[in-house]
Design a protein around this motif. Structure first.
Motif, short mmCIF file in Angstrom:
data_model
loop_
_atom_site.label_atom_id
_atom_site.label_comp_id
_atom_site.label_asym_id
_atom_site.label_seq_id
_atom_site.Cartn_x
_atom_site.Cartn_y
_atom_site.Cartn_z
N ALA A 126 14.45 -4.19 -36.19
CA ALA A 126 13.90 -4.95 -35.06
C ALA A 126 14.87 -4.93 -33.89
N ASN B 10 8.80 -1.77 -33.95
CA ASN B 10 7.75 -2.78 -33.94
C ASN B 10 6.52 -2.17 -34.60
N GLU C 285 3.65 -0.76 -36.94
CA GLU C 285 3.55 -0.20 -38.28
C GLU C 285 4.91 0.24 -38.83
N LEU D 28 7.89 -1.08 -38.30
CA LEU D 28 8.61 -2.26 -38.79
C LEU D 28 7.93 -2.82 -40.04
N ALA D 29 6.61 -2.71 -40.09
CA ALA D 29 5.88 -3.17 -41.28
C ALA D 29 6.30 -2.37 -42.51
N SER E 275 9.83 -3.39 -43.54
CA SER E 275 9.86 -4.75 -44.09
C SER E 275 9.30 -4.82 -45.51
N SER F 18 1.94 -10.41 -44.75
CA SER F 18 1.62 -10.23 -43.33
C SER F 18 2.68 -10.84 -42.42
N PRO G 36 6.90 -8.51 -41.35
CA PRO G 36 7.41 -7.85 -40.12
C PRO G 36 7.75 -8.85 -39.02
N SER H 100 1.42 -6.30 -44.91
CA SER H 100 2.51 -5.98 -43.98
C SER H 100 2.02 -5.11 -42.83
N SER H 101 1.14 -4.17 -43.13
CA SER H 101 0.58 -3.31 -42.08
C SER H 101 -0.27 -4.12 -41.11
N GLY I 237 2.17 -6.23 -38.99
CA GLY I 237 2.92 -5.45 -38.01
C GLY I 237 2.07 -5.01 -36.83
N GLN J 218 2.13 -6.54 -32.82
CA GLN J 218 2.30 -5.71 -31.64
C GLN J 218 1.26 -6.03 -30.58
#
Length: 375
Positions: A27, A32, A34, A36-37, A40, A207, A210, A328-329, A332, A336
């Motif tokens: 980060a 940022n 996807e 970062l997702a 993470s 979720s 990220p 997570s996707s 992320g 954004q």
């Protein structure tokens, strides 16, 4: 058994020098969405997927530990040499986490053999060595790096060298175990319901992943020292609460499963409402409870609701990995979009608040589970 203790202590000391800071560093480097997702969630998703796949092949524990550790060590050395914003940083880290899954699967097979006579006592002993080594390492990195991001590179290199050394220690193991492959995936109704609820909760749970490093960088202006303190508080709290939570699980498992998930709403709430890092530190005391529940109650239910432990662990890993990756996707990509519309600080706080409410609602599903007759 000395090589085993040395291996797990050195492994977690080495990983804790670098791994807790990866999402924060990403980060900080401008990642940022996807990308970062993926960073993470890689630490939970990739090892789980790899272990599920390895369940279908004949595997020897010692061989997997040696090969997986060697690959992990080499990749940490490579990561120490490339720019953090490089296009290959994320793929290399994903491959690293997958390789960790290989070594972890081998370790679990060996532990299955070692702990046959006294499961709880032996596993708790190795867990203690693991956690203790990690706490010391995280503090070292956090306080020495502080605000100077460039200083983290030597710790990546040190992690790689130590893990490579650990691969040699694993070669000296005097115990091994070969696991026959899984042949079919039939499950009980209780276990199927448990997997469905687990998947639903994990989508919501992950979720927020990220968002945490984004909040640490842009909302609370943290540095490596702050991140180290958070991880240390979590680790110490876990060590102190493990035995107490174990006794609670024996008394009322379903209630503990519910409260363990309910308590996970504490963290997004803290990031949504806190005004300083000190409030985040205080919130992370709860981690001891949630971690201890996660390592006892859910595994206990998993074992009692299935006929084949190895098969059920593999399926559980696959379902949690799919839920983690999906959530997570979603988090992320949504972050954004939301931060570009509402601004970074307001967008992150609003999303954290929504996720906290969703975690509370999703935890209620655990009250609907039926206590299984031990299979």
């Amino acid at each position: 058994m000395k090589p085993l203790r040395t291996y797990i202590l050195l492994r977690n000391f080495a990983l804790s020098l670098s791994q807790p800071f990866i999402a924060f560093l990403s980060a900080l480097s401008g990642l940022n969405g996807e990308a970062l997702a993926i960073i993470s969630s890689a630490g939970t998703v990739l090892p789980s997927i790899v272990q599920f796949v390895l369940g279908f092949v004949r595997a020897r524990g010692k061989q997997l530990v040696v090969i997986g550790s060697a690959i992990v060590g080499i990749l940490w050395v490579i990561l120490s040499l490339i720019p953090f914003s490089s296009i290959i940083f994320v793929p290399l880290y994903v491959f690293l986490e997958a390789s960790l899954g290989v070594s972890l699967f081998g370790w679990y097979l060996i532990m299955d053999t070692v702990s046959t006579s006294s499961r709880g006592k032996v596993l708790a002993q190795y867990s203690f060595y693991s956690t203790l080594g990690g706490l010391i390492a995280t503090l070292i990195t956090g306080f020495l790096v502080g605000d100077d991001t460039a200083l983290v590179r030597p710790f990546f290199l040190m992690t790689g060298v130590l893990i490579l050394s650990d691969s040699y220690i694993a070669y000296k193991f005097d115990v091994d175990y070969e696991k026959p492959p899984i042949k079919e995936l039939k499950v009980t109704k209780e276990f199927r319901d448990f997997l469905l609820i687990t998947f639903t909760f994990n989508v919501i749970w992950s979720s927020a992943w990220p968002l945490f490093p984004l909040a640490q960088v842009y909302v609370f202006n943290m540095n490596f020292e702050n991140v180290a303190i958070i991880n240390t508080i979590s680790g110490v709290s876990t060590l102190l609460m493990q035995n107490w939570v174990g006794k609670l699980v024996d008394k009322n498992r379903k209630l503990v499963m519910f409260t363990g998930r309910l308590a996970l709403a504490t963290f997004p709430l803290a990031y949504a409402l806190s005004t300083s890092s000190y409030e985040i530190y205080l919130a992370n005391v709860v981690t001891g409870f949630t971690n201890s529940v996660n390592s006892t109650a859910y595994l206990s239910y998993l074992y009692d609701s299935s006929k084949d432990t190895r098969k059920s662990v593999g399926l559980y890993n696959a379902v949690t990995a799919l839920g983690d990756l999906t959530g997570s996707s979603i988090g992320g990509i949504t972050a954004q979009l939301v931060t570009s519309y509402f601004g970074v600080v307001q967008g992150i706080r609003d999303m954290m608040l929504v996720i906290a409410v969703l975690r509370i609602l999703a935890s209620l599903f655990y009250l609907r589970l039926h206590e299984p007759v031990k299979a």
